[in-house]
Design an enzyme around this catalytic site. Structure first.
Site, short mmCIF file in Angstrom:
data_model
loop_
_atom_site.label_atom_id
_atom_site.label_comp_id
_atom_site.label_asym_id
_atom_site.label_seq_id
_atom_site.Cartn_x
_atom_site.Cartn_y
_atom_site.Cartn_z
N GLY A 134 0.82 -1.20 0.00
CA GLY A 134 0.00 0.00 0.00
C GLY A 134 0.86 1.25 0.00
O GLY A 134 1.05 1.88 1.05
N GLU A 250 12.48 -4.62 -3.94
CA GLU A 250 11.54 -4.83 -5.04
C GLU A 250 12.25 -4.74 -6.39
O GLU A 250 12.06 -5.57 -7.27
CB GLU A 250 10.42 -3.79 -4.98
CG GLU A 250 9.42 -3.92 -6.12
CD GLU A 250 8.36 -2.83 -6.10
OE1 GLU A 250 7.32 -3.03 -6.75
OE2 GLU A 250 8.56 -1.78 -5.45
#
Length: 402
Positions: A134, A250
């Site tokens: 998020g 990531e």
């Protein structure tokens, strides 16, 4: 293992080979593409794949370098390399994947409290919990630090209200790691990093249908969601530093070292099927042949660079800003590959449905469309270029001098 010499590594190779032979179900060795599809499927694991996932989780080899005290494999990088070789030899694929493994887990191991590690890491190791991210908001995409989702201090908990967008896999996720604003008087220094359940009242998810026909991204609405204080990761108002580290993890997962389902075929061989061969057995179109070779060379160079960076980072705390280079390079190579594929497929690469098109052709057009998002998610190309210019090249920030 205590012995990291050649004899110790050979002993580990034997151990890995024997364990895989005994634990990797024979039924999964028949179709690698089908196995890879099971790995990325949002559906709960079934049959022999569920057995394989449970066994890898119990062994800790789904996250082979993670500490054993949390269920990880505790292997050295040399042992991991051997494990990967032995898995490839038998046709095995790691079934423990997702944002928990590639992003949140490594970050929690660095920034989390011991209680948080004990609470969350074992479920990631076993692949029992799906996580989503998020971060982005409708008004805070590339300028992520402008996020407005609020977390109000209510004593023993935060009360969170706001909206997130492009929340990958939110419709299937059990948990979310989320950036929230805990101080409205500061920008970067007013952000905190929290985690909470996606299954509680006040969390609403709406999938976004993309041009490729799928819905990997979602809008997520958060209304009066309670987050216990113990689920604050890192210091209060210190979430920006935690987020930057997570984004490095990531981007290091977008480095091209691993190819996804459907990408294992050599592009030149597939092109011959559509374009034909010359008298020497080469792809008939010399210009296309050159461009395909250049793409394969770029892919090989990127993979070599990734391996070198991994070796050089052994003594470092974690991924560095060089992941931004690898992220941009990987996305460019993947998009060029998709363009080349559609070029040699011709009109057969533009089908959307129907029996006139093979499965690989329908996958090609969808992959080409989906791949356009690669220049945006995980940090846009422009954001990565800014990181490269400032943190690697040391160039001045002209925006600060205006």
């Amino acid at each position: 293992m205590a012995d990291f010499g050649d004899s110790g590594l050979e002993a580990f190779r034997t151990e890995a080979r024997d364990w895989l032979e005994a634990n990797f179900p024979a039924s999964l060795r028949k179709d690698l593409s089908a196995l890879e599809a099971m790995v990325i499927s949002p559906e709960p694991p079934k049959g022999d794949f569920a057995v394989w996932k449970e066994r890898m989780g119990a062994k800790g080899w789904g996250v082979p370098t993670w500490p054993t005290q949390y269920g990880g494999g505790g292997l050295s990088r040399d042992e991991v390399r051997i494990l990967q070789q032995e898995m490839a030899a038998i046709g095995a694929v790691n079934p423990i994947v997702g944002m928990g493994v590639s992003m949140f887990g490594p970050t929690l191991l660095e920034y989390g409290t011991e209680a948080q590690k004990q609470k969350y890491v074992p479920d990631i190791v076993h692949g029992r919990v799906r996580w989503c991210q998020g971060f982005s908001e409708p008004g805070a995409g590339s300028d992520l630090a402008s996020l407005q989702t609020r977390a109000e201090d209510k004593g023993d908990h935060f009360l969170v209200n706001g909206q997130k967008i492009w929340t990958s896999g939110a419709q299937w996720a059990d948990m979310i790691f989320c950036l929230v604003r805990t101080d409205t008087t500061k920008k970067h220094e007013g952000i905190s990093f929290v985690v909470f359940s996606m299954r509680q009242p006040g969390v609403e998810v709406r999938p976004i249908r993309l041009i490729a026909g799928n819905s990997p991204f979602c809008e997520t609405f958060i209304t009066d969601v309670k987050v216990p204080k113990e689920d604050l990761v890192g210091p209060l108002n210190g979430g920006w530093s935690v987020a930057k580290r997570l984004l490095q993890h990531e981007r290091s997962g977008m480095d091209g070292a691993r190819r996804g389902p459907g990408q294992k075929v050599i592009l030149g061989q597939l092109a011959k099927k559509y374009m034909g061969e010359d008298e020497q057995g080469r792809l008939a179109d010399p210009d296309l042949r050159t461009r395909i070779i250049m793409n394969e060379m770029d892919q090989a160079a990127l993979q070599a660079t990734v391996r070198r960076a991994a070796l050089e980072s052994r003594g470092n705390a974690g991924p560095s800003a060089t992941t931004s280079i690898m992220k941009n390079a990987n996305m460019k190579i993947a998009q060029d590959r998709a363009e080349l594929t559609l070029e040699f497929m011709g009109h057969q690469g533009l089908g959307w449905e129907g029996s006139d098109f093979a499965t690989e052709e329908l996958s090609a057009v969808r992959g080409w469309l989906s791949g356009k998002a690669g220049s945006i998610y995980g940090g846009s190309n422009e954001v990565q270029s800014n990181i490269i210019s400032k943190r690697i090249l040391g160039l001045p920030d002209l925006t600060q001098s205006r």
